[in-house]
Scaffold this active site. Structure first.
Site, short mmCIF file in Angstrom:
data_model
loop_
_atom_site.label_atom_id
_atom_site.label_comp_id
_atom_site.label_asym_id
_atom_site.label_seq_id
_atom_site.Cartn_x
_atom_site.Cartn_y
_atom_site.Cartn_z
N ASP A 63 0.78 -1.16 0.02
CA ASP A 63 0.05 0.19 -0.09
C ASP A 63 0.87 1.22 -0.04
O ASP A 63 2.15 1.32 0.39
CB ASP A 63 -0.97 0.03 1.31
CG ASP A 63 -0.10 -0.54 2.52
OD1 ASP A 63 0.88 -0.51 2.45
OD2 ASP A 63 -0.95 -0.91 3.39
N ASN A 71 -7.71 -3.47 13.78
CA ASN A 71 -9.10 -3.55 13.50
C ASN A 71 -8.94 -4.90 12.66
O ASN A 71 -10.02 -4.94 11.87
CB ASN A 71 -9.75 -2.39 12.84
CG ASN A 71 -8.98 -2.02 11.65
OD1 ASN A 71 -8.14 -2.59 11.22
ND2 ASN A 71 -9.39 -0.76 10.99
N HIS A 100 -7.20 -5.06 9.72
CA HIS A 100 -6.79 -4.85 8.33
C HIS A 100 -5.54 -5.47 8.13
O HIS A 100 -4.62 -5.71 8.70
CB HIS A 100 -7.00 -3.37 8.02
CG HIS A 100 -5.83 -2.70 8.58
ND1 HIS A 100 -5.84 -1.44 8.92
CD2 HIS A 100 -4.38 -2.77 8.79
CE1 HIS A 100 -4.70 -0.75 9.35
NE2 HIS A 100 -3.80 -1.76 9.14
N GLU A 109 -9.55 -2.28 4.85
CA GLU A 109 -10.52 -2.24 6.05
C GLU A 109 -11.46 -2.96 6.30
O GLU A 109 -12.19 -3.46 5.38
CB GLU A 109 -10.67 -0.67 6.37
CG GLU A 109 -9.49 0.57 6.02
CD GLU A 109 -8.63 0.74 7.54
OE1 GLU A 109 -8.56 -0.57 8.34
OE2 GLU A 109 -8.25 1.72 7.67
#
Ligand code: F6R
Length: 234
Positions: A66, A135, A137, A142
């Site tokens: 990313d 979370n 990811h 996400e």
């Protein structure tokens, strides 16, 4: 396979052994790489193995998961800058063989399609390194209502913004968008190595033992045939 190790240092050692063996076994490996705090120890060890033991990266190709939108490569918070300073500047890799999505591209959609095509042209990923977000990811995939397969632009969640803004001078400077490899290219990697420090213990357990759901993107890894998880206990 889940390996529990005592510390961050042991996690980094174990991951370095795996990546060094991969590069020795297949010198032109395509490595999928991650940024963030977790892989810093691993990258330091790979640099040392190059310096002290001649680990040869001259034919290695890399694709990163990313990149933030709108940060130029020279920006010290860009993931290109991170990869150069943490790893690429310290090994004998040809930087023309190192790829990250271009977060400054004016046509995001075209850039995403090109990134997927690039990974396909390279023959897919031999070994993908992953960290994990609080979370759940992976990359910047996400929690969502579905698994996003292709490379795409994502709006970062509050949880990610809160976690990552620590590295920016102030929270307002943190980009709200990023380009991320999707679930498809990650899952097509022939081997996946997920590393996690002790603060990720709970989410790692939830991802690997809980329900497979796009609300916990890393949960999809349960069905990958060659997954190694290295979790530090302390
Ligand atoms: C970074 C990435 C993210 C991180 C995750 C954990 O390229 O893809 O999924 O792996 O946010 O980050 P750290 O290691 O900083 O806790």
């Amino acid at each position: 396979m889940m390996t529990l190790v005592k510390s961050y240092d042991e996690m980094s050692d174990a991951a370095a052994d795996i990546f060094a063996a991969q590069v020795k076994g297949k010198p032109d490996s395509v490595l999928g790489l991650a940024t963030g705090t977790t892989p810093i120890g691993l990258y330091g060890r790979l640099a040392k193995l190059h310096r002290d033991a001649g680990l040869d990266f001259s034919a290695v190709r890399t694709v990163n998961l990313d990149e933030y939108c709108s940060l130029p490569a020279e920006h010290e918070n860009s993931y290109r800058y991170f990869m150069n300073t943490q790893l690429f500047d310290h090994i004998n890799i040809d930087k023309r063989n190192t790829f990250l999505p271009d977060g400054t591209a004016s046509d995001f959609e075209a850039e995403c399609r090109q990134y997927d095509a690039r990974i396909d042209q390279l023959g897919g990923i031999d070994m993908q390194l992953l960290g994990i977000g609080n979370n759940g990811h992976i990359g910047f995939n996400e929690p969502a209502g579905y698994f996003a397969n292709r490379t795409h632009r994502v709006r970062l969640t509050e949880s990610t913004i809160n976690a990552n803004s620590r590295l920016f001078e102030s929270v307002v400077e943190m980009p709200l968008y990023a380009l991320t490899m999707g679930i498809r290219q990650i899952m097509l990697a022939r081997e996946i190595v997920l590393i996690a420090a002790a603060d990720k213990r709970e989410i790692v357990t939830e991802a690997l033992e809980g329900e497979i759901t796009p609300q916990v993107p890393a949960s999809i890894l349960q069905v990958h045939p060659r997954l190694t998880v290295i979790l530090a206990e302390n």
